[in-house]
Motif scaffolding. Sequence first.
Motif, PDB file in Angstrom:
ATOM      1  N   ALA A  78       0.846  -1.196   0.000  1.00  0.00           N
ATOM      2  CA  ALA A  78       0.000   0.000   0.000  1.00  0.00           C
ATOM      3  C   ALA A  78       0.875   1.237   0.000  1.00  0.00           C
ATOM      4  O   ALA A  78       1.853   1.325   0.745  1.00  0.00           O
ATOM      5  CB  ALA A  78      -0.921   0.008   1.214  1.00  0.00           C
ATOM      6  N   HIS A  79       0.533   2.171  -0.872  1.00  0.00           N
ATOM      7  CA  HIS A  79       1.187   3.484  -0.884  1.00  0.00           C
ATOM      8  C   HIS A  79       0.210   4.476  -1.487  1.00  0.00           C
ATOM      9  O   HIS A  79      -0.972   4.150  -1.679  1.00  0.00           O
ATOM     10  CB  HIS A  79       2.516   3.437  -1.656  1.00  0.00           C
ATOM     11  CG  HIS A  79       2.437   2.779  -2.997  1.00  0.00           C
ATOM     12  ND1 HIS A  79       1.927   3.405  -4.103  1.00  0.00           N
ATOM     13  CD2 HIS A  79       2.806   1.528  -3.395  1.00  0.00           C
ATOM     14  CE1 HIS A  79       2.003   2.589  -5.143  1.00  0.00           C
ATOM     15  NE2 HIS A  79       2.517   1.441  -4.748  1.00  0.00           N
ATOM     16  N   GLY A  80       0.670   5.683  -1.756  1.00  0.00           N
ATOM     17  CA  GLY A  80      -0.236   6.748  -2.150  1.00  0.00           C
ATOM     18  C   GLY A  80      -0.930   6.553  -3.485  1.00  0.00           C
ATOM     19  O   GLY A  80      -1.973   7.159  -3.736  1.00  0.00           O
ATOM     20  N   VAL A 111      -6.499  -1.770  -5.801  1.00  0.00           N
ATOM     21  CA  VAL A 111      -7.135  -0.454  -5.829  1.00  0.00           C
ATOM     22  C   VAL A 111      -6.124   0.531  -6.390  1.00  0.00           C
ATOM     23  O   VAL A 111      -5.035   0.707  -5.820  1.00  0.00           O
ATOM     24  CB  VAL A 111      -7.586  -0.015  -4.420  1.00  0.00           C
ATOM     25  CG1 VAL A 111      -8.363   1.290  -4.500  1.00  0.00           C
ATOM     26  CG2 VAL A 111      -8.403  -1.103  -3.750  1.00  0.00           C
ATOM     27  N   ASP A 112      -6.453   1.175  -7.510  1.00  0.00           N
ATOM     28  CA  ASP A 112      -5.502   2.058  -8.187  1.00  0.00           C
ATOM     29  C   ASP A 112      -6.194   3.369  -8.541  1.00  0.00           C
ATOM     30  O   ASP A 112      -7.290   3.363  -9.114  1.00  0.00           O
ATOM     31  CB  ASP A 112      -4.976   1.392  -9.458  1.00  0.00           C
ATOM     32  CG  ASP A 112      -3.680   2.011  -9.963  1.00  0.00           C
ATOM     33  OD1 ASP A 112      -3.568   3.256  -9.927  1.00  0.00           O
ATOM     34  OD2 ASP A 112      -2.789   1.262 -10.387  1.00  0.00           O
ATOM     35  N   VAL A 113      -5.536   4.489  -8.201  1.00  0.00           N
ATOM     36  CA  VAL A 113      -6.117   5.793  -8.520  1.00  0.00           C
ATOM     37  C   VAL A 113      -6.053   6.095 -10.009  1.00  0.00           C
ATOM     38  O   VAL A 113      -6.810   6.942 -10.501  1.00  0.00           O
ATOM     39  CB  VAL A 113      -5.407   6.914  -7.727  1.00  0.00           C
ATOM     40  CG1 VAL A 113      -5.593   6.722  -6.236  1.00  0.00           C
ATOM     41  CG2 VAL A 113      -3.920   7.006  -8.086  1.00  0.00           C
ATOM     42  N   ASP A 114      -5.155   5.433 -10.742  1.00  0.00           N
ATOM     43  CA  ASP A 114      -4.983   5.663 -12.171  1.00  0.00           C
ATOM     44  C   ASP A 114      -5.557   4.471 -12.927  1.00  0.00           C
ATOM     45  O   ASP A 114      -4.938   3.412 -13.008  1.00  0.00           O
ATOM     46  CB  ASP A 114      -3.500   5.848 -12.492  1.00  0.00           C
ATOM     47  CG  ASP A 114      -3.252   6.173 -13.960  1.00  0.00           C
ATOM     48  OD1 ASP A 114      -4.214   6.123 -14.756  1.00  0.00           O
ATOM     49  OD2 ASP A 114      -2.097   6.479 -14.305  1.00  0.00           O
ATOM     50  N   GLN A 115      -6.725   4.649 -13.500  1.00  0.00           N
ATOM     51  CA  GLN A 115      -7.389   3.532 -14.166  1.00  0.00           C
ATOM     52  C   GLN A 115      -6.731   3.156 -15.491  1.00  0.00           C
ATOM     53  O   GLN A 115      -6.965   2.057 -16.010  1.00  0.00           O
ATOM     54  CB  GLN A 115      -8.870   3.846 -14.370  1.00  0.00           C
ATOM     55  CG  GLN A 115      -9.673   3.729 -13.075  1.00  0.00           C
ATOM     56  CD  GLN A 115      -9.554   2.357 -12.431  1.00  0.00           C
ATOM     57  OE1 GLN A 115     -10.064   1.376 -12.955  1.00  0.00           O
ATOM     58  NE2 GLN A 115      -8.867   2.273 -11.292  1.00  0.00           N
ATOM     59  N   THR A 116      -5.879   4.023 -16.032  1.00  0.00           N
ATOM     60  CA  THR A 116      -5.158   3.636 -17.252  1.00  0.00           C
ATOM     61  C   THR A 116      -4.190   2.490 -16.953  1.00  0.00           C
ATOM     62  O   THR A 116      -3.977   1.628 -17.805  1.00  0.00           O
ATOM     63  CB  THR A 116      -4.399   4.821 -17.862  1.00  0.00           C
ATOM     64  OG1 THR A 116      -3.465   5.337 -16.905  1.00  0.00           O
ATOM     65  CG2 THR A 116      -5.351   5.919 -18.283  1.00  0.00           C
ATOM     66  N   PRO A 145     -14.214  -0.105 -11.051  1.00  0.00           N
ATOM     67  CA  PRO A 145     -13.247   0.959 -10.731  1.00  0.00           C
ATOM     68  C   PRO A 145     -13.598   1.685  -9.445  1.00  0.00           C
ATOM     69  O   PRO A 145     -14.776   1.983  -9.201  1.00  0.00           O
ATOM     70  CB  PRO A 145     -13.364   1.885 -11.936  1.00  0.00           C
ATOM     71  CG  PRO A 145     -13.799   0.979 -13.053  1.00  0.00           C
ATOM     72  CD  PRO A 145     -14.718  -0.014 -12.417  1.00  0.00           C
ATOM     73  N   PRO A 146     -12.562   1.896  -8.593  1.00  0.00           N
ATOM     74  CA  PRO A 146     -11.133   1.688  -8.852  1.00  0.00           C
ATOM     75  C   PRO A 146     -10.593   0.332  -8.429  1.00  0.00           C
ATOM     76  O   PRO A 146      -9.398   0.186  -8.215  1.00  0.00           O
ATOM     77  CB  PRO A 146     -10.508   2.788  -7.988  1.00  0.00           C
ATOM     78  CG  PRO A 146     -11.392   2.842  -6.779  1.00  0.00           C
ATOM     79  CD  PRO A 146     -12.784   2.604  -7.299  1.00  0.00           C
ATOM     80  N   VAL A 147     -11.458  -0.696  -8.307  1.00  0.00           N
ATOM     81  CA  VAL A 147     -11.027  -1.991  -7.782  1.00  0.00           C
ATOM     82  C   VAL A 147     -11.004  -3.036  -8.899  1.00  0.00           C
ATOM     83  O   VAL A 147     -11.941  -3.139  -9.701  1.00  0.00           O
ATOM     84  CB  VAL A 147     -11.957  -2.472  -6.648  1.00  0.00           C
ATOM     85  CG1 VAL A 147     -11.462  -3.804  -6.088  1.00  0.00           C
ATOM     86  CG2 VAL A 147     -12.044  -1.424  -5.538  1.00  0.00           C
ATOM     87  N   LEU A 148      -9.925  -3.814  -8.915  1.00  0.00           N
ATOM     88  CA  LEU A 148      -9.789  -4.968  -9.800  1.00  0.00           C
ATOM     89  C   LEU A 148      -9.615  -6.193  -8.918  1.00  0.00           C
ATOM     90  O   LEU A 148      -8.731  -6.228  -8.053  1.00  0.00           O
ATOM     91  CB  LEU A 148      -8.574  -4.801 -10.721  1.00  0.00           C
ATOM     92  CG  LEU A 148      -8.197  -6.008 -11.589  1.00  0.00           C
ATOM     93  CD1 LEU A 148      -9.289  -6.283 -12.625  1.00  0.00           C
ATOM     94  CD2 LEU A 148      -6.848  -5.767 -12.270  1.00  0.00           C
ATOM     95  N   ALA A 149     -10.455  -7.210  -9.106  1.00  0.00           N
ATOM     96  CA  ALA A 149     -10.382  -8.438  -8.311  1.00  0.00           C
ATOM     97  C   ALA A 149      -9.760  -9.547  -9.141  1.00  0.00           C
ATOM     98  O   ALA A 149     -10.208  -9.839 -10.254  1.00  0.00           O
ATOM     99  CB  ALA A 149     -11.776  -8.855  -7.847  1.00  0.00           C
TER     100      ALA A 149
END
Length: 245
Positions: A9-11, A25-30, A54-58
């Motif tokens: 986990a980081h920013g 969980v990623d803030v950048d969906q690209t 988005p923003p979650v990929l399982a």
Amino acid sequence: MEEIEVVVAHGERATLRVGDVFLKVDVDQTRTDVEVEAMAMVPIPTPEVLWRKPPVLALAALPGTALGRLGEPSTASSAAWAAAGAAARLLHDAPLPPWPGRSLDQIASRLDGECAWLVTNGVLSADLVTRNRRVAEAALRPWTPVFMHGDLQVSHVFVDGDEITGVIDWSEAAQGDALYDLAILTLGHEEHLGDVVAGYGTHVDLDVIRAWWSLRSLLAIRWLIENGFDPSLPGCEFDVLRARM
């Protein structure tokens, strides 16, 4: 009840594990777009995409264990390391993804900036940075682009015995240098470079791989520090750079 494990986990992003499911969980969906598309294209095993909201990929967990960890001795067999090299070759022989990677000019410009930051902020000695900057020059040459994983860390390759069960974390996949992937795979595990090259099955320039070790370490240190990681731990980026001295 399943416990939640924080894998990283980081920013910018976080990965959680709940039982046999990984939640990214990623803030950048690209980046997530790239990861999902790359996994659908490559000829090597990857995690199953269970769902995306988005923003979650399982993603489903892969069987087996990681080939190793940076800063720790790998307990995997020579055959498993060779299998990782063979998997990299399959990837690099695949049709190119439609999106480009970073250009030589972009990499060189960023390298200059990171080296200046390391010296100005007293993170590393000028001699250590200068020496590794000189070593890194060998990587900054034209290459024939391949389908590159882009972050083929040893912890991203899963094995069961001597067999590869899958490769994770495809968000940096792009067109790029095949030797970059081999360098990231063996970063901090130089003793297994011969196994990986044997599995890869074709001639590679070992000086270029060593150059990528220096280049990648110089580029990564500021990001690692700013995101709560410690590149000075035994076997990690500081030691990789010192080994080039």
